[in-house]
Design a protein around this motif. Structure first.
Motif, mmCIF file in Angstrom:
data_model
loop_
_atom_site.group_PDB
_atom_site.id
_atom_site.type_symbol
_atom_site.label_atom_id
_atom_site.label_comp_id
_atom_site.label_asym_id
_atom_site.label_seq_id
_atom_site.Cartn_x
_atom_site.Cartn_y
_atom_site.Cartn_z
ATOM 1 N N HIS A 1 23.802 80.891 44.092
ATOM 2 C CA HIS A 1 22.651 80.021 45.015
ATOM 3 C C HIS A 1 22.077 80.086 46.554
ATOM 4 O O HIS A 1 23.667 79.187 46.944
ATOM 5 N N HIS B 1 20.191 80.040 50.436
ATOM 6 C CA HIS B 1 19.337 81.347 50.879
ATOM 7 C C HIS B 1 18.741 81.120 52.433
ATOM 8 O O HIS B 1 19.676 80.576 53.077
ATOM 9 N N HIS C 1 15.891 74.833 41.991
ATOM 10 C CA HIS C 1 16.865 73.798 41.918
ATOM 11 C C HIS C 1 15.830 72.253 41.407
ATOM 12 O O HIS C 1 15.618 71.421 40.806
ATOM 13 N N HIS D 1 22.836 72.780 41.520
ATOM 14 C CA HIS D 1 22.950 72.425 41.678
ATOM 15 C C HIS D 1 23.195 71.058 40.073
ATOM 16 O O HIS D 1 24.909 70.752 40.138
ATOM 17 N N ASP E 1 25.005 77.453 48.176
ATOM 18 C CA ASP E 1 23.515 77.054 49.149
ATOM 19 C C ASP E 1 23.011 78.042 50.406
ATOM 20 O O ASP E 1 24.091 78.444 50.731
HETATM 21 ZN ZN LIG Z 1 19.119 75.575 47.484
#
Ligand SMILES: [Zn+2]
Length: 430
Positions: A68, A70, A214, A252, A303
């Motif tokens: 995961h 970005h 998420h 998460h 993340d």
């Molecule tokens: Zn995230």
């Protein structure tokens, strides 16, 4: 926008990693095209045509799988530190992201790819806007990835409808290059209307696409969801809407009830532990033992670089193991072997990358660790060294699908990317 076309996918030339430590033996690894086609001693003499990659004083490992991230948020690294998730998103991240143009999306992606090459990530599961620019960046740095089209309508179905059209067009027009998968993003239950959630559910089912979301990251997310949806938690709400299945990768999953865990187990959802981000934003602790005991497939993720603040999966393995130990008071929980397997073999199986282990016939997704680095000396147990003492800065050479993306710490094109990303940084802070 200029490109520098350093490398292309699908390497054809034979390569040999010579004299690297693999397991407990010094070996050569023969790479033919994208795959590992030989492992043994003295392979160079029988393949004189092969390009030699010096493996002396290195140990070979599969590259790491980031469940995961970005990517373009590399440009926001260090902006808005020391805030809680909701304040951090609404007061810092979203206003800065509003200033992003195609340049920021593209060079933010390029910068993230450079960091992933440098620190040993071979595959990543992406969640961000403008996925076509992520794909364009991957043309220049051919890592493996899952690039997902995002639906995030801000709880307004009218905004959603435009995104649904854009999404349909994206899938009509886009062919993923070799090693890259396509999927969908539902950002979260607090940023997507019921209409958009249902639309994504139907579209993903029709096209057999994975969904990246998420889920239950903060207590506030759970409380708000229960207030808005007659006492249903985010997991229960999505389950009622028929979204949850084996095709879902949920990042998460910190605040889960026993019922939530039962639902995740029954529906086959994959979950992602993001310890660095969860600790920094004080979101809470991923219930690793409860999820593992239910045999729920578990991934590890960084993340984005704005909440971590890096994309270093070696560091993330250590954070994961230490967090679970201190939280439960059990030093045996999440051993080095366990978290290493999650970040390599098991992650590769969940994303079907073809790599994740160094074996004949597997994809040549390999990192060479520098055994001359202080962090890797002495090597009583190399897996322990990888988890507890090494960092991404000890990755010396990185090979993805047989392409040598970094050799002896040198990444072709790095200076150019740094320069362009720097120009974007100047624009964002002006
Ligand atoms: Zn995230």
């Amino acid at each position: 926008m200029l490109t520098d076309n350093i490398l292309s996918r699908g390497a054809v030339m034979k390569k040999i990693i010579q004299n690297t430590l693999l397991g407990s033996d010094i070996q050569d690894i023969l790479i033919d095209g994208t795959k590992i086609s030989g492992i043994g001693a003295g392979l160079v003499s029988s393949h004189p045509e092969a390009q030699i990659i010096d493996g002396k004083d290195t140990a070979a490992f599969p590259s790491l799988i980031n469940g995961h991230t970005h990517s373009p948020m590399t440009l926001l690294r260090g902006a808005g530190d020391d805030l809680g998730l909701h304040e951090w998103l609404t007061e810092c991240m979203w206003p800065l992201e509003d200033k992003y143009t195609d340049e920021e999306f593209y060079w933010g992606n390029r910068m993230a790819l450079m960091e992933m090459v440098r620190t040993g990530t071979g595959f990543f599961n992406e969640m961000y806007f403008n996925p076509h620019l992520a794909l364009k960046a991957l043309e220049e740095t051919p890592l493996k990835a899952r690039i997902n089209f995002p639906i995030m309508d801000g709880m307004n179905p009218e905004v959603g409808k435009k995104q649904w059209k854009d999404c349909e067009r994206f899938f009509e027009e886009t062919t993923a290059p070799q090693g890259v998968q396509l999927g969908m993003v539902l950002h979260s239950v607090y940023t997507d209307s019921r209409e958009s959630i249902e639309w994504v559910r139907n579209f993903a089912a029709d096209k057999n696409l994975p969904i990246h979301i998420h889920l239950s990251e903060t207590e506030k997310e759970v409380q708000d969801c229960m207030e808005a949806h007659e006492g249903l938690s985010p997991v229960e709400y999505l389950h009622q809407l028929g979204v949850l299945s084996q095709r879902v990768v949920a990042a998460h999953t910190v605040h889960l009830s026993e019922t939530d865990i039962e639902i995740l187990s029954d529906t086959g959802v994959n979950v992602v532990h993001n310890p660095g981000s969860n600790m920094k934003l004080a979101s809470g602790v991923f219930p690793y033992k409860a999820l593992r005991d239910k045999k729920i497939p578990i991934l590890l993720g960084t993340d984005g670089a704005a909440s971590n603040n890096n994309l270093d999966m070696l560091e993330e393995m250590k954070l994961a193991a230490l967090l679970q130990k201190v939280h439960t008071g059990d030093p045996t929980l999440m051993s080095a072997e366990e978290i290493f397997e999650i970040a390599t073999k098991k992650g590769a199986e969940i994303f079907n990358t073809g790599g994740g282990v160094i074996e004949l016939g597997k994809e040549a997704d390999i990192i060479l660790m520098d055994l001359k680095s202080p962090a890797l000396f002495p090597a009583w147990n190399l897996i322990s060294s990888m988890v507890y003492s090494a960092s991404g800065m000890d990755v010396k050479t990185h090979i993805s699908s047989g392409n040598v993306l970094m050799e002896d710490y040198k990444i072709p094109g790095y200076e150019r990317v740094l320069e362009e990303a720097g120009r974007c940084f100047d624009r964002l802070r002006s």
